[in-house]
Design an enzyme around this catalytic site. Structure first.
Site, PDB file in Angstrom:
ATOM      1  N   SER A  11       0.847  -1.198   0.000  1.00 34.81           N
ATOM      2  CA  SER A  11       0.000   0.000   0.000  1.00 34.81           C
ATOM      3  C   SER A  11       0.880   1.244   0.000  1.00 34.81           C
ATOM      4  CB  SER A  11      -0.872   0.033   1.268  1.00 34.81           C
ATOM      5  OG  SER A  11      -1.350   1.354   1.480  1.00 34.81           O
ATOM      6  N   ASP A  38      -4.666   3.614  -1.173  1.00 33.95           N
ATOM      7  CA  ASP A  38      -5.669   3.923  -0.146  1.00 33.95           C
ATOM      8  C   ASP A  38      -6.168   5.344  -0.333  1.00 33.95           C
ATOM      9  OD1 ASP A  38      -3.832   1.859   1.955  1.00 33.95           O
ATOM     10  OD2 ASP A  38      -5.936   1.573   1.479  1.00 33.95           O
ATOM     11  N   GLY A 146      -7.993   4.112   8.089  1.00 34.88           N
ATOM     12  CA  GLY A 146      -7.657   5.528   8.224  1.00 34.88           C
ATOM     13  C   GLY A 146      -6.182   5.784   8.325  1.00 34.88           C
ATOM     14  N   GLY A 148      -2.001   3.923   8.478  1.00 33.92           N
ATOM     15  CA  GLY A 148      -1.106   2.770   8.424  1.00 33.92           C
ATOM     16  C   GLY A 148      -0.440   2.576   9.779  1.00 33.92           C
ATOM     17  N   GLY A 149       0.256   1.455   9.915  1.00 33.55           N
ATOM     18  CA  GLY A 149       1.043   1.212  11.114  1.00 33.55           C
ATOM     19  C   GLY A 149       0.274   0.803  12.350  1.00 33.55           C
ATOM     20  N   ASP A 179      -6.370  -6.530   4.668  1.00 35.77           N
ATOM     21  CA  ASP A 179      -5.788  -5.199   4.676  1.00 35.77           C
ATOM     22  C   ASP A 179      -5.669  -4.629   6.082  1.00 35.77           C
ATOM     23  OD1 ASP A 179      -6.809  -2.129   2.912  1.00 35.77           O
ATOM     24  OD2 ASP A 179      -5.030  -2.641   4.069  1.00 35.77           O
ATOM     25  N   SER A 202       2.926  -0.228   6.034  1.00 34.83           N
ATOM     26  CA  SER A 202       4.093   0.159   6.850  1.00 34.83           C
ATOM     27  C   SER A 202       5.151  -0.940   6.890  1.00 34.83           C
ATOM     28  CB  SER A 202       3.640   0.509   8.269  1.00 34.83           C
ATOM     29  OG  SER A 202       2.870  -0.553   8.806  1.00 34.83           O
TER      30      SER A 202
HETATM   31  C1  DX5 Z   1      -5.730   1.579   6.337  1.00 40.57           C
HETATM   32  C2  DX5 Z   1      -5.525   1.140   4.909  1.00 40.57           C
HETATM   33  C3  DX5 Z   1      -4.545   0.024   4.816  1.00 40.57           C
HETATM   34  C4  DX5 Z   1      -3.219   0.456   5.342  1.00 40.57           C
HETATM   35  C5  DX5 Z   1      -2.408  -0.738   5.663  1.00 40.57           C
HETATM   36  O1  DX5 Z   1      -6.867   2.370   6.384  1.00 40.57           O
HETATM   37  O2  DX5 Z   1      -6.724   0.672   4.346  1.00 40.57           O
HETATM   38  O3  DX5 Z   1      -4.399  -0.395   3.464  1.00 40.57           O
HETATM   39  O4  DX5 Z   1      -2.536   1.214   4.381  1.00 40.57           O
HETATM   40  O5  DX5 Z   1      -1.291  -0.230   6.289  1.00 40.57           O
HETATM   41  P1  DX5 Z   1      -0.494  -1.144   7.299  1.00 40.57           P
HETATM   42  O6  DX5 Z   1      -0.037  -2.338   6.480  1.00 40.57           O
HETATM   43  O7  DX5 Z   1       0.632  -0.262   7.745  1.00 40.57           O
HETATM   44  O8  DX5 Z   1      -1.459  -1.519   8.387  1.00 40.57           O
HETATM   45 ZN    ZN Z   2      -6.377  -0.264   2.101  1.00 39.13          ZN
END
Ligand code: DX5
Ligand code: ZN
Length: 223
Positions: A11, A38, A146, A148-149, A179, A202
């Protein structure tokens, strides 16, 4: 049945937004199949990312990558056609974001794209029972969308397995995308639960060496 081979979908949410073409090229040059975008509107979730122009501007760099536009937006019907025109291959809308999910999936397919239906952690799979014939992808969120991480929501594993069983009963190809919060220490369990496409934001772009991170995640998926 042939052994399922899960694919990694980095992503761009965790990529440097000033280096999106480079990030896209890195995913392409790693020989991956999917790129996950995203799209956030600051209404359905507090965060704002980018719109269809980002997808259009990255389309060339993406080459043969299957570009998934994950519409984390309220009333996704407003931007489906723009992301289709921008060159997204898969367009995924949240069941929670529109009263008309059936019509939105029809709209995506009418635009000649693969249609995805996404479920937040609190939304039961039953929300998709009556649109399964229109869904090419089911996206199971294993974080609250909303940002990442975030930490992986472990109860998502059972939901992935139930989504897998639901997809296998559909009598047509329905891919399960997972996801949120996927890392080296849980990606095997996500694949074993039945995921076909596994998003990593992330874990890839938050790593000091994203290319190395991709290689390690792929090795974990296919030792
Ligand atoms: C969060 C997004 C995910 C996110 C995943 O709202 O839909 O796709 O980018 O990020 P990680 O892998 O860091 O959880
Ligand atoms: Zn996503």
């Amino acid at each position: 049945m042939a052994k399922r081979k899960a694919e990694l979908a980095p992503s761009l949410l965790s990529a440097d937004f000033g280096q999106m073409a480079e990030a896209t090229r890195l995913v392409r040059d790693a020989g991956l199949k999917y790129l996950h975008l995203d799209v956030m509107d600051g209404e359905f979730v507090p965060n704002i990312t980018f719109g269809p122009k980002m997808a259009a501007d990255l389309r060339g760099e993406a080459g043969d990558l299957v570009m998934i536009a994950h519409l984390i937006v309220a009333r996704p019907e407003r931007c489906v056609d723009d992301f289709a025109a921008a060159g997204a291959d898969v367009i995924t809308a949240h069941a929670e974001a529109t009263p008309h999910l059936h019509r939105v999936l029809q709209q995506i397919r009418a635009a000649g794209k693969k249609a995805g239906a996404a479920l937040n952690p609190a939304t039961p799979l039953s929300a998709l029972e009556d649109v399964l014939d229109l869904a090419d992808f089911i996206l199971i969120m294993t974080v609250n969308p909303g940002f990442g991480g975030q930490a992986f929501i472990e109860s998502g594993l059972a939901k992935i397995a139930r989504a897998r069983a639901m997809a296998d009963r559909a009598g047509r190809e329905v891919l399960i995308e997972v996801d949120g919060g996927v890392k080296n220490d849980n990606i095997k369990r996500v694949a074993a639960a039945g995921a076909d496409v596994i998003v990593a934001g992330s874990a890839v772009f938050g790593a000091p060496d994203p290319a190395k991170a991709i290689a390690e995640l792929r090795l974990a998926l296919n030792p």
